[in-house]
Design a protein around this motif. Sequence first.
Motif, PDB file in Angstrom:
ATOM      1  N   GLU A 111       0.841  -1.213   0.000  1.00 30.03           N
ATOM      2  CA  GLU A 111       0.000   0.000   0.000  1.00 30.03           C
ATOM      3  C   GLU A 111       0.866   1.248   0.000  1.00 30.03           C
ATOM      4  O   GLU A 111       0.592   2.205  -0.735  1.00 30.03           O
ATOM      5  CB  GLU A 111      -0.908  -0.009   1.223  1.00 30.03           C
ATOM      6  CG  GLU A 111      -2.024  -1.037   1.138  1.00 30.03           C
ATOM      7  CD  GLU A 111      -2.910  -1.041   2.363  1.00 30.03           C
ATOM      8  OE1 GLU A 111      -2.873  -0.044   3.124  1.00 30.03           O
ATOM      9  OE2 GLU A 111      -3.619  -2.029   2.568  1.00 30.03           O
ATOM     10  N   ASN A 115       0.878   4.134  -2.767  1.00 26.73           N
ATOM     11  CA  ASN A 115       0.627   5.533  -2.392  1.00 26.73           C
ATOM     12  C   ASN A 115       1.739   6.437  -2.902  1.00 26.73           C
ATOM     13  O   ASN A 115       1.497   7.518  -3.453  1.00 26.73           O
ATOM     14  CB  ASN A 115       0.535   5.665  -0.865  1.00 26.73           C
ATOM     15  CG  ASN A 115      -0.773   5.138  -0.313  1.00 26.73           C
ATOM     16  OD1 ASN A 115      -1.783   5.104  -1.006  1.00 26.73           O
ATOM     17  ND2 ASN A 115      -0.750   4.717   0.933  1.00 26.73           N
ATOM     18  N   TYR A 161     -13.871  -6.268  -9.287  1.00 29.84           N
ATOM     19  CA  TYR A 161     -13.281  -4.952  -8.987  1.00 29.84           C
ATOM     20  C   TYR A 161     -13.899  -3.850  -9.841  1.00 29.84           C
ATOM     21  O   TYR A 161     -14.095  -2.721  -9.365  1.00 29.84           O
ATOM     22  CB  TYR A 161     -11.753  -5.004  -9.149  1.00 29.84           C
ATOM     23  CG  TYR A 161     -11.065  -5.541  -7.917  1.00 29.84           C
ATOM     24  CD1 TYR A 161     -10.935  -6.917  -7.724  1.00 29.84           C
ATOM     25  CD2 TYR A 161     -10.597  -4.688  -6.919  1.00 29.84           C
ATOM     26  CE1 TYR A 161     -10.348  -7.426  -6.582  1.00 29.84           C
ATOM     27  CE2 TYR A 161     -10.001  -5.197  -5.782  1.00 29.84           C
ATOM     28  CZ  TYR A 161      -9.881  -6.563  -5.613  1.00 29.84           C
ATOM     29  OH  TYR A 161      -9.302  -7.066  -4.469  1.00 29.84           O
ATOM     30  N   ILE A 164     -17.263  -2.950  -8.286  1.00 27.81           N
ATOM     31  CA  ILE A 164     -17.129  -2.284  -6.989  1.00 27.81           C
ATOM     32  C   ILE A 164     -16.635  -0.844  -7.185  1.00 27.81           C
ATOM     33  O   ILE A 164     -17.121   0.081  -6.531  1.00 27.81           O
ATOM     34  CB  ILE A 164     -16.183  -3.083  -6.067  1.00 27.81           C
ATOM     35  CG1 ILE A 164     -16.913  -4.331  -5.560  1.00 27.81           C
ATOM     36  CG2 ILE A 164     -15.692  -2.242  -4.900  1.00 27.81           C
ATOM     37  CD1 ILE A 164     -16.022  -5.320  -4.832  1.00 27.81           C
ATOM     38  N   ILE A 170     -16.165   6.002  -7.504  1.00 34.68           N
ATOM     39  CA  ILE A 170     -14.805   6.538  -7.350  1.00 34.68           C
ATOM     40  C   ILE A 170     -14.577   7.539  -8.485  1.00 34.68           C
ATOM     41  O   ILE A 170     -14.790   7.216  -9.656  1.00 34.68           O
ATOM     42  CB  ILE A 170     -13.776   5.395  -7.342  1.00 34.68           C
ATOM     43  CG1 ILE A 170     -13.938   4.625  -6.033  1.00 34.68           C
ATOM     44  CG2 ILE A 170     -12.364   5.930  -7.497  1.00 34.68           C
ATOM     45  CD1 ILE A 170     -13.030   3.433  -5.854  1.00 34.68           C
ATOM     46  N   ASP A 175      -7.556   7.233  -7.697  1.00 36.18           N
ATOM     47  CA  ASP A 175      -8.182   6.340  -6.728  1.00 36.18           C
ATOM     48  C   ASP A 175      -8.488   4.968  -7.349  1.00 36.18           C
ATOM     49  O   ASP A 175      -8.403   3.939  -6.682  1.00 36.18           O
ATOM     50  CB  ASP A 175      -9.452   6.965  -6.159  1.00 36.18           C
ATOM     51  CG  ASP A 175      -9.138   8.041  -5.118  1.00 36.18           C
ATOM     52  OD1 ASP A 175     -10.056   8.787  -4.720  1.00 36.18           O
ATOM     53  OD2 ASP A 175      -7.956   8.140  -4.710  1.00 36.18           O
ATOM     54  N   LEU A 178      -5.348   3.175  -7.315  1.00 36.82           N
ATOM     55  CA  LEU A 178      -4.989   2.828  -5.938  1.00 36.82           C
ATOM     56  C   LEU A 178      -5.721   1.569  -5.478  1.00 36.82           C
ATOM     57  O   LEU A 178      -5.135   0.697  -4.822  1.00 36.82           O
ATOM     58  CB  LEU A 178      -5.310   3.985  -4.988  1.00 36.82           C
ATOM     59  CG  LEU A 178      -4.230   5.039  -4.804  1.00 36.82           C
ATOM     60  CD1 LEU A 178      -4.725   6.179  -3.927  1.00 36.82           C
ATOM     61  CD2 LEU A 178      -2.963   4.450  -4.178  1.00 36.82           C
ATOM     62  N   VAL A 179      -7.016   1.496  -5.803  1.00 33.73           N
ATOM     63  CA  VAL A 179      -7.785   0.304  -5.421  1.00 33.73           C
ATOM     64  C   VAL A 179      -7.141  -0.949  -6.000  1.00 33.73           C
ATOM     65  O   VAL A 179      -6.944  -1.947  -5.313  1.00 33.73           O
ATOM     66  CB  VAL A 179      -9.257   0.414  -5.886  1.00 33.73           C
ATOM     67  CG1 VAL A 179      -9.975  -0.917  -5.695  1.00 33.73           C
ATOM     68  CG2 VAL A 179      -9.984   1.509  -5.123  1.00 33.73           C
ATOM     69  N   LYS A 182      -3.407  -1.501  -4.541  1.00 41.48           N
ATOM     70  CA  LYS A 182      -3.316  -1.835  -3.120  1.00 41.48           C
ATOM     71  C   LYS A 182      -3.982  -3.166  -2.782  1.00 41.48           C
ATOM     72  O   LYS A 182      -3.709  -3.744  -1.741  1.00 41.48           O
ATOM     73  CB  LYS A 182      -3.947  -0.723  -2.278  1.00 41.48           C
ATOM     74  CG  LYS A 182      -3.042   0.522  -2.194  1.00 41.48           C
ATOM     75  CD  LYS A 182      -3.748   1.760  -1.715  1.00 41.48           C
ATOM     76  CE  LYS A 182      -4.043   1.743  -0.254  1.00 41.48           C
ATOM     77  NZ  LYS A 182      -4.429   3.083   0.266  1.00 41.48           N
ATOM     78  N   SER A 183      -4.847  -3.634  -3.646  1.00 40.89           N
ATOM     79  CA  SER A 183      -5.491  -4.907  -3.341  1.00 40.89           C
ATOM     80  C   SER A 183      -4.455  -6.026  -3.292  1.00 40.89           C
ATOM     81  O   SER A 183      -3.612  -6.131  -4.167  1.00 40.89           O
ATOM     82  CB  SER A 183      -6.521  -5.242  -4.411  1.00 40.89           C
ATOM     83  OG  SER A 183      -6.903  -6.588  -4.297  1.00 40.89           O
ATOM     84  N   PRO A 184      -4.512  -6.874  -2.265  1.00 35.89           N
ATOM     85  CA  PRO A 184      -3.539  -7.976  -2.186  1.00 35.89           C
ATOM     86  C   PRO A 184      -3.837  -9.097  -3.175  1.00 35.89           C
ATOM     87  O   PRO A 184      -3.009  -9.966  -3.393  1.00 35.89           O
ATOM     88  CB  PRO A 184      -3.694  -8.474  -0.743  1.00 35.89           C
ATOM     89  CG  PRO A 184      -5.081  -8.092  -0.363  1.00 35.89           C
ATOM     90  CD  PRO A 184      -5.417  -6.849  -1.104  1.00 35.89           C
ATOM     91  N   GLU A 185      -5.017  -9.074  -3.787  1.00 33.82           N
ATOM     92  CA  GLU A 185      -5.435 -10.232  -4.589  1.00 33.82           C
ATOM     93  C   GLU A 185      -4.619 -10.433  -5.850  1.00 33.82           C
ATOM     94  O   GLU A 185      -4.499 -11.550  -6.333  1.00 33.82           O
ATOM     95  CB  GLU A 185      -6.925 -10.115  -4.930  1.00 33.82           C
ATOM     96  CG  GLU A 185      -7.812 -10.389  -3.711  1.00 33.82           C
ATOM     97  CD  GLU A 185      -9.247 -10.634  -4.078  1.00 33.82           C
ATOM     98  OE1 GLU A 185      -9.641 -11.804  -4.205  1.00 33.82           O
ATOM     99  OE2 GLU A 185      -9.977  -9.634  -4.248  1.00 33.82           O
TER     100      GLU A 185
ATOM    101  N   VAL B 222     -10.965   4.422  -1.078  1.00 36.00           N
ATOM    102  CA  VAL B 222     -10.160   3.338  -1.664  1.00 36.00           C
ATOM    103  C   VAL B 222     -10.178   2.121  -0.745  1.00 36.00           C
ATOM    104  O   VAL B 222     -10.402   0.994  -1.185  1.00 36.00           O
ATOM    105  CB  VAL B 222      -8.718   3.832  -1.909  1.00 36.00           C
ATOM    106  CG1 VAL B 222      -7.805   2.686  -2.259  1.00 36.00           C
ATOM    107  CG2 VAL B 222      -8.701   4.897  -2.999  1.00 36.00           C
ATOM    108  N   ILE B 226     -11.647  -1.720  -1.441  1.00 32.14           N
ATOM    109  CA  ILE B 226     -10.817  -2.929  -1.305  1.00 32.14           C
ATOM    110  C   ILE B 226     -11.467  -3.888  -0.316  1.00 32.14           C
ATOM    111  O   ILE B 226     -11.541  -5.101  -0.561  1.00 32.14           O
ATOM    112  CB  ILE B 226      -9.383  -2.576  -0.863  1.00 32.14           C
ATOM    113  CG1 ILE B 226      -8.682  -1.768  -1.943  1.00 32.14           C
ATOM    114  CG2 ILE B 226      -8.581  -3.830  -0.550  1.00 32.14           C
ATOM    115  CD1 ILE B 226      -7.336  -1.195  -1.518  1.00 32.14           C
TER     116      ILE B 226
END
Lengths: 189, 589
Positions: A111, A115, A161, A164, A170, A175, A178-179, A182-185, B222, B226
């Motif tokens: 993350e 960022n 995703y 969502i 968003i 952003d 970023l989604v 930053k997602s771990p998937e 954000v 997630i």
Amino acid sequence: MTYAILLFFSITDFSMGKSLFKSSTRTADKFYVYRTLEKVFGESNKSILVKNILNSPELFGGGCLPYNVSMKSEKFDLSDENFEDRCFNNITEIGSPAFVEMSVIRQVKTENTCNEILKDTKNIRHALALVSLSESSPIDLKSVKRTTNLFFYKKKQRETYSKIIVNNQIKTWRDVLLVLCKSPEWQIL
Amino acid sequence: MKRRYFLAMAGASLLYPFRGILENTYRSLGLSNDQSSSKKYILINVIEAPARWMFDTILKPTNAHGFVQGKLIPTHFKKTGSAPFDFEYDYGFHEVNGYQFPYMWQFDIPTADGKTTPLSNLAENMFIVRGCDMVLDGHEINNRRLEAPSIGSHSISGLHDANTSPLFGCLSLEGAREAGTAAQAYSSPSTNRTIIKDSTENYIEYLLRPFIERASVNSTIVDKAISEALTSNKDSHIGKKLNSNEQSKKRAANIINQHHQVITREYNDNVKKYQDLINRSIQRTNILGLTDKRVPGLKFPLELKKKFHQSGKAFEKVDYLGAYKEIDYLVLADDVRTMFDTAEIKGLAKQMALAEVSLKYDLTSSININVDCLRNMKTKTTKLEHISMTHEGDVVHFKLKSSDVVENLGLRHNADSHKCGSLTSLLCDTLFWRAMASCTYELTRSLKVASTELWNNSLIHLTTEFEREPGDIDKGSHHGFTGHTSTFLSGAVKKTEVIGNIYTLSHDPTDVSPGCGTWGKAADVKSLGNRKMVYGNISSSISNFLGCETPLPHEKKVFKLKNGKITSLIEAPENKEFMEKNLKTEKAV
């Protein structure tokens, strides 16, 4: 007797330990994470990626090459060929495991990397250009689906995703990226 | 198959879907231990298995127990003279809460207030399990089994973490050993361990910095997106893990952002505190019978009387001089005690400091600490190969081959003391355990002060792979894998207790040195069906305390937690006579 045996087997799995079988997820190693983020956001982010990703094999997994070019070096140039194969902290990184499970610290480091990279609008433009978009492109389902291709290769994840992001209204591409970043998937293979 | 029988089986198998209801009923009746969320497990793992017979392997629980003193199993010097080899060993006892603890327990240990306290205070909440047979030989396999006793299955800390959803998965403080230890054996169905490398400068900063950096960026929308994406996947195996991490991450961020300055300050103070305890435990000690008098090292030229093995073979150089060996080096110090003026246990202060703050601030539910050996013992030394040996009748002469073979080096005491002599091992291992005792005492004291509930819910497990078996000749000891000791400290231990059976004297031909004295070899336990205790019994007991599933459900517990108190489930400790068992298939003569 038969009923007793069947009743016994039907309840023993929770009283005797049902989760004893071991399974593990396969996560991307540091090289995969580094390459993905470098490809998506551009080569100018090498120093950020070295600091957060390549420097942390204990979090991301992945060893280093035991050849001359990869000896631990206090100073190296980011333009050196195969610099990312170096042992950044300690020669013992040669033995770092290939796969390290997702952990809280790994997620937070990812993350922080995202960022830092996405503070610079140049990197946003670079990512969007890869999918033939620009910052002025509307953030709709169709465009968002194209950006999910940057990180996810599984169709189901791309669709999840996309929906969502659009449903949460968003408003900026920063952003959106970023989604996804930053997602771990996307680091789960 | 008869129709009636088939229908009965099919009907009975319809019960299977109802197991979920039964499971919920099981939990709602309190038959599962939901207290586990507050339990803490700390594995302090001294790697490479140094001898413990001078510390917490209780060789003679009471005076009524048999004990045969081994010539190479000492606790102190009966006498020390002014020349090399002019010493005599002894094995002494000191009564602690009704048990005969080894000699060192009569002395004091340093405390954090700059003073000292009787070591026996550490025993107040101590539960010792001795006489456990690890069955297999080998450091790596046994060290890994301390954490993951069922190879290939989830580990104790891993199962505990799955039950507790900690902020950070098990803190793995690997120390100098980054492979082949309990720390690396961690496996959990829900989370991953948090690895902190030995090369990390500041452990707490490594943990907290990513969160402090993250806090500077506010991206609510954000994070919400997630979370939503992860929640949509929460029922899959991977989704469960990621969601668990996500929850832990949020909780960690809240706590760290509020308290990181206090936590960091406390950690830094703790490092100094524990380092001071270690230094005072090892350096310039004045322990009666050990370090109160000069202990001469080897000096050349040297003359000794010729000796022979029982087989008739003449002694070799290493057999004569072995008592002063540290791996390939011989200690030539005028006074061996000076070796410890510079001795250190690398990384231990940082490890204990982090353990203390992590437990106090509930950052984790389990901690694995790999403890290193004594290092940097500066002394005059030379290698065995630089010594010449000649015979003259009944006298053996030893000389340095040349004058430039003596070096001043910082030696490392190999805890796996195959090549360390009895004299160096006695001093090194005793002072090492003294430092461990002092640090562990401070950790327990800090937990008690922090909160009685925290202390009662914590289980500190101080252990090694196995005990050591002395050799028959003084040039090193061997793996005593048929005798393992696990020492537990907790507020749930209300009085000192020792359990487990050992042999007074073993003549097992598979031992390295049969008949070498009482050293802690496992003997049969009646309560376990007249078989030896194995590590699975200990791991089941630990899991019971923690309230999590055990990696080896078929292995009986040897202690359990009942009404907030750890109680033994096996008979009082015995020292048994070794009786060679015949196989059932053998014909009676």
